[in-house]
Scaffold this motif. Structure first.
Motif, PDB file in Angstrom:
ATOM      1  N   GLN A  30      16.983  11.909   5.985  1.00  0.00           N
ATOM      2  CA  GLN A  30      18.409  11.946   6.257  1.00  0.00           C
ATOM      3  C   GLN A  30      19.208  11.095   5.284  1.00  0.00           C
ATOM      4  OE1 GLN A  30      19.247  11.102  10.307  1.00  0.00           O
ATOM      5  NE2 GLN A  30      18.462  13.042  11.033  1.00  0.00           N
ATOM      6  N   GLU A  31      18.547  10.237   4.534  1.00  0.00           N
ATOM      7  CA  GLU A  31      19.260   9.460   3.525  1.00  0.00           C
ATOM      8  C   GLU A  31      19.487  10.359   2.321  1.00  0.00           C
ATOM      9  OE1 GLU A  31      21.411   6.592   1.993  1.00  0.00           O
ATOM     10  OE2 GLU A  31      20.534   6.524   3.995  1.00  0.00           O
ATOM     11  N   LEU A  32      20.710  10.626   2.032  1.00  0.00           N
ATOM     12  CA  LEU A  32      21.094  11.532   0.958  1.00  0.00           C
ATOM     13  C   LEU A  32      21.200  10.743  -0.337  1.00  0.00           C
ATOM     14  CD1 LEU A  32      21.938  14.539   1.013  1.00  0.00           C
ATOM     15  CD2 LEU A  32      24.272  13.794   1.174  1.00  0.00           C
ATOM     16  N   ASN A  33      20.488  11.173  -1.383  1.00  0.00           N
ATOM     17  CA  ASN A  33      20.615  10.469  -2.658  1.00  0.00           C
ATOM     18  C   ASN A  33      21.868  10.962  -3.376  1.00  0.00           C
ATOM     19  OD1 ASN A  33      19.931  12.929  -3.764  1.00  0.00           O
ATOM     20  ND2 ASN A  33      17.870  12.324  -4.333  1.00  0.00           N
ATOM     21  N   TRP A  34      22.245  10.262  -4.429  1.00  0.00           N
ATOM     22  CA  TRP A  34      23.518  10.547  -5.097  1.00  0.00           C
ATOM     23  C   TRP A  34      23.512  11.890  -5.803  1.00  0.00           C
ATOM     24  CZ3 TRP A  34      27.666   8.235  -3.645  1.00  0.00           C
ATOM     25  CH2 TRP A  34      27.596   6.954  -3.132  1.00  0.00           C
ATOM     26  N   LEU A 122      26.690  14.320   4.486  1.00  0.00           N
ATOM     27  CA  LEU A 122      27.657  14.460   3.400  1.00  0.00           C
ATOM     28  C   LEU A 122      28.927  13.678   3.708  1.00  0.00           C
ATOM     29  CD1 LEU A 122      28.222  15.854   0.682  1.00  0.00           C
ATOM     30  CD2 LEU A 122      29.149  17.773   1.967  1.00  0.00           C
ATOM     31  N   ASP A 123      29.385  13.707   4.948  1.00  0.00           N
ATOM     32  CA  ASP A 123      30.573  12.948   5.329  1.00  0.00           C
ATOM     33  C   ASP A 123      30.343  11.443   5.190  1.00  0.00           C
ATOM     34  OD1 ASP A 123      31.958  15.249   5.862  1.00  0.00           O
ATOM     35  OD2 ASP A 123      31.613  15.181   8.031  1.00  0.00           O
ATOM     36  N   ARG A 124      29.168  10.987   5.636  1.00  0.00           N
ATOM     37  CA  ARG A 124      28.855   9.557   5.512  1.00  0.00           C
ATOM     38  C   ARG A 124      28.781   9.132   4.059  1.00  0.00           C
ATOM     39  NH1 ARG A 124      24.979  10.043  10.085  1.00  0.00           N
ATOM     40  NH2 ARG A 124      23.529  10.724   8.499  1.00  0.00           N
ATOM     41  N   LYS A 125      28.122   9.941   3.241  1.00  0.00           N
ATOM     42  CA  LYS A 125      27.972   9.597   1.826  1.00  0.00           C
ATOM     43  C   LYS A 125      29.330   9.680   1.116  1.00  0.00           C
ATOM     44  CE  LYS A 125      24.531   8.660  -0.942  1.00  0.00           C
ATOM     45  NZ  LYS A 125      23.652   7.519  -0.738  1.00  0.00           N
ATOM     46  N   GLU A 126      30.171  10.610   1.534  1.00  0.00           N
ATOM     47  CA  GLU A 126      31.512  10.719   0.950  1.00  0.00           C
ATOM     48  C   GLU A 126      32.336   9.470   1.266  1.00  0.00           C
ATOM     49  OE1 GLU A 126      34.276  13.535  -0.938  1.00  0.00           O
ATOM     50  OE2 GLU A 126      32.926  14.471   0.478  1.00  0.00           O
ATOM     51  N   ALA A 127      32.225   8.964   2.483  1.00  0.00           N
ATOM     52  CA  ALA A 127      32.925   7.732   2.840  1.00  0.00           C
ATOM     53  C   ALA A 127      32.408   6.563   2.010  1.00  0.00           C
ATOM     54  CB  ALA A 127      32.749   7.442   4.324  1.00  0.00           C
ATOM     55  N   GLU A 128      31.099   6.505   1.810  1.00  0.00           N
ATOM     56  CA  GLU A 128      30.529   5.452   0.974  1.00  0.00           C
ATOM     57  C   GLU A 128      30.989   5.595  -0.480  1.00  0.00           C
ATOM     58  OE1 GLU A 128      26.101   3.965  -0.477  1.00  0.00           O
ATOM     59  OE2 GLU A 128      26.283   5.372   1.190  1.00  0.00           O
ATOM     60  N   PHE A 129      31.045   6.837  -0.961  1.00  0.00           N
ATOM     61  CA  PHE A 129      31.502   7.093  -2.332  1.00  0.00           C
ATOM     62  C   PHE A 129      32.947   6.633  -2.512  1.00  0.00           C
ATOM     63  CE2 PHE A 129      33.634  10.150  -5.206  1.00  0.00           C
ATOM     64  CZ  PHE A 129      33.036   9.764  -6.387  1.00  0.00           C
ATOM     65  N   PHE A 130      33.825   6.960  -1.573  1.00  0.00           N
ATOM     66  CA  PHE A 130      35.222   6.557  -1.713  1.00  0.00           C
ATOM     67  C   PHE A 130      35.394   5.054  -1.548  1.00  0.00           C
ATOM     68  CE2 PHE A 130      36.269  11.104  -0.918  1.00  0.00           C
ATOM     69  CZ  PHE A 130      36.811  11.321  -2.169  1.00  0.00           C
ATOM     70  N   THR A 131      34.485   4.403  -0.848  1.00  0.00           N
ATOM     71  CA  THR A 131      34.502   2.939  -0.809  1.00  0.00           C
ATOM     72  C   THR A 131      34.210   2.386  -2.195  1.00  0.00           C
ATOM     73  OG1 THR A 131      33.753   2.993   1.471  1.00  0.00           O
ATOM     74  CG2 THR A 131      33.490   0.914   0.294  1.00  0.00           C
TER      75      THR A 131
END
Length: 185
Positions: A30-34, A122-131
């Motif tokens: 479940q951990e999505l890589n970049w 994808l939503d979680r990783k997108e939030a991390e990306f925008f951080t």
């Protein structure tokens, strides 16, 4: 009978161990890589862009259907504008409204068509990306006509190398904005 009773706790322990290792494997998956994040993000944007055209056609068709049924008196104008021109412009406006609403519809279609777990990741990783983007972007007060702000929200970033390029542009923008141009006097 005693052998079966002794095996039952052991079998339950093995099942518990198997379920724990299965849960650990699922958590690792479940951990999505970049790289996967950027691939899924590009795929979602494609869905959003492709949905814009059918939504525009639907809006244009619906607007045309509504405005074609309205009665028209060619001798009466509305604020000095011919009613046929006004109705035609209104139908085109409905088409443009559909085109603008299309990406939202495409995002919903993508979420419905994709796996719910993938959409959440994808939503979680997108939030991390925008951080990351928010923390590393240049101060917009350094902008001028000669020093425009590069990609404030990081929308053009589609890979790790593009992210590194974006970071370099942000640092260059900040350097130019603080008048540290690096010229020798």
């Amino acid at each position: 009978m005693a052998g079966r009773v002794a095996r039952a706790p052991r079998a339950a322990g093995l099942r518990r161990l198997a379920s724990q290792s299965k849960a650990a494997a699922e958590a690792a998956e479940q951990e999505l890589n970049w790289d996967e994040f950027f691939r899924l993000r590009k795929q979602r944007r494609l869905w959003e862009r492709l949905a814009a055209l059918p939504c525009a056609m639907l809006g244009l068709g619906a607007g045309s259907a509504v405005f074609a049924t309205l009665p028209v008196n060619p001798q009466q104008t509305f604020m000095g504008i011919d009613p046929l021109v006004l109705f035609g412009g209104s139908a085109l406006f409905c088409g443009m409204l559909g085109f603008v609403a299309g990406p939202s519809v495409g995002r919903v279609w993508y979420r419905v068509a994709s796996n719910k777990d993938v959409a959440r990741m994808l939503d979680r990783k997108e939030a991390e990306f925008f951080t990351h983007v928010r923390a590393n972007r240049s101060d917009p007060s350094f902008s001028s006509a000669r020093n425009p702000l590069p990609d404030f929200y990081g929308e053009k970033i589609n890979s790790l190398s593009a992210y590194r390029r974006w970071l370099r542009k942000q640092r260059e923008h900040e350097r130019k904005g603080t008048f540290k141009l690096g010229t020798k006097k």
